[in-house]
Write a protein that holds these residues in place. Sequence first.
Motif, PDB file in Angstrom:
ATOM      1  N   PHE A   1      42.380  40.293  53.328  1.00  0.00           N
ATOM      2  CA  PHE A   1      42.020  41.176  52.227  1.00  0.00           C
ATOM      3  C   PHE A   1      40.801  40.610  51.518  1.00  0.00           C
ATOM      4  O   PHE A   1      40.564  39.407  51.529  1.00  0.00           O
ATOM      5  CB  PHE A   1      43.186  41.382  51.249  1.00  0.00           C
ATOM      6  N   PRO A   2      40.008  41.482  50.906  1.00  0.00           N
ATOM      7  CA  PRO A   2      38.774  41.068  50.236  1.00  0.00           C
ATOM      8  C   PRO A   2      39.055  40.509  48.841  1.00  0.00           C
ATOM      9  O   PRO A   2      40.147  40.668  48.302  1.00  0.00           O
ATOM     10  CB  PRO A   2      37.982  42.373  50.143  1.00  0.00           C
ATOM     11  N   PHE A   3      38.044  39.882  48.270  1.00  0.00           N
ATOM     12  CA  PHE A   3      38.209  39.276  46.952  1.00  0.00           C
ATOM     13  C   PHE A   3      37.393  39.951  45.854  1.00  0.00           C
ATOM     14  O   PHE A   3      37.484  39.565  44.705  1.00  0.00           O
ATOM     15  CB  PHE A   3      37.870  37.778  47.020  1.00  0.00           C
ATOM     16  N   GLN A   4      36.590  40.968  46.182  1.00  0.00           N
ATOM     17  CA  GLN A   4      35.882  41.719  45.149  1.00  0.00           C
ATOM     18  C   GLN A   4      36.801  42.822  44.633  1.00  0.00           C
ATOM     19  O   GLN A   4      37.562  43.400  45.403  1.00  0.00           O
ATOM     20  CB  GLN A   4      34.594  42.346  45.696  1.00  0.00           C
ATOM     21  N   ASP A   5      36.693  43.129  43.337  1.00  0.00           N
ATOM     22  CA  ASP A   5      37.605  44.090  42.707  1.00  0.00           C
ATOM     23  C   ASP A   5      37.643  45.442  43.420  1.00  0.00           C
ATOM     24  O   ASP A   5      38.711  45.935  43.766  1.00  0.00           O
ATOM     25  CB  ASP A   5      37.241  44.296  41.239  1.00  0.00           C
ATOM     26  N   ASP A   6      36.479  46.061  43.631  1.00  0.00           N
ATOM     27  CA  ASP A   6      36.441  47.382  44.267  1.00  0.00           C
ATOM     28  C   ASP A   6      37.011  47.335  45.677  1.00  0.00           C
ATOM     29  O   ASP A   6      37.744  48.227  46.101  1.00  0.00           O
ATOM     30  CB  ASP A   6      35.010  47.931  44.311  1.00  0.00           C
TER      31      ASP A   6
ATOM     32  N   GLU B   1      40.342  49.258  47.457  1.00  0.00           N
ATOM     33  CA  GLU B   1      40.267  49.979  48.734  1.00  0.00           C
ATOM     34  C   GLU B   1      41.282  49.414  49.723  1.00  0.00           C
ATOM     35  O   GLU B   1      41.969  50.164  50.416  1.00  0.00           O
ATOM     36  CB  GLU B   1      38.849  49.898  49.316  1.00  0.00           C
ATOM     37  N   TRP B   2      41.391  48.069  49.805  1.00  0.00           N
ATOM     38  CA  TRP B   2      42.364  47.437  50.703  1.00  0.00           C
ATOM     39  C   TRP B   2      43.784  47.883  50.332  1.00  0.00           C
ATOM     40  O   TRP B   2      44.553  48.278  51.202  1.00  0.00           O
ATOM     41  CB  TRP B   2      42.251  45.912  50.615  1.00  0.00           C
ATOM     42  N   TYR B   3      44.102  47.835  49.048  1.00  0.00           N
ATOM     43  CA  TYR B   3      45.443  48.229  48.603  1.00  0.00           C
ATOM     44  C   TYR B   3      45.726  49.694  48.953  1.00  0.00           C
ATOM     45  O   TYR B   3      46.792  50.019  49.465  1.00  0.00           O
ATOM     46  CB  TYR B   3      45.607  47.999  47.095  1.00  0.00           C
ATOM     47  N   ASN B   4      44.761  50.573  48.698  1.00  0.00           N
ATOM     48  CA  ASN B   4      44.948  51.997  49.006  1.00  0.00           C
ATOM     49  C   ASN B   4      45.169  52.218  50.501  1.00  0.00           C
ATOM     50  O   ASN B   4      46.011  53.027  50.899  1.00  0.00           O
ATOM     51  CB  ASN B   4      43.757  52.817  48.514  1.00  0.00           C
TER      52      ASN B   4
END
Length: 123
Positions: A41-46, A50-53
């Motif tokens: 998973f990425p570490f930038q907020d946006d 997107e990963w969670y969605n």
Amino acid sequence: GELAEYIDSNTPEDAVFFTPPKFGEFRYIADRAIVVDFVAFPFQDDSMIEWYNRMVDCYGEFLLYGFDNIPELNRNYRETTDERFSELAQKYHADYAILFHSAKTGYPVLFETKSYKIIQIVQ
């Protein structure tokens, strides 16, 4: 393994796959894109949103922390209907899915092992 060899020889390089939640290494082994996986998973907020969605779209809601979610996510993925895969394929421009062998589908099964099968999501 067998799945990666089949995919490398029988799918376009730009093919996009749905995979079980812990199949992140698939993108490197088979050299194909995946919609999402549980571990990477990425570490930038946006990007995290997107990963969670994508996680919720592909594997359902999850309430536990970390790897405690895996059994439920696997069950949810195993029970994904063809109709849902069709909707998700349109949304994420995916062409194929790697399913648990026990998952039910009406889509063409392109390849099978004892544990998994590859389907083509026909629109």
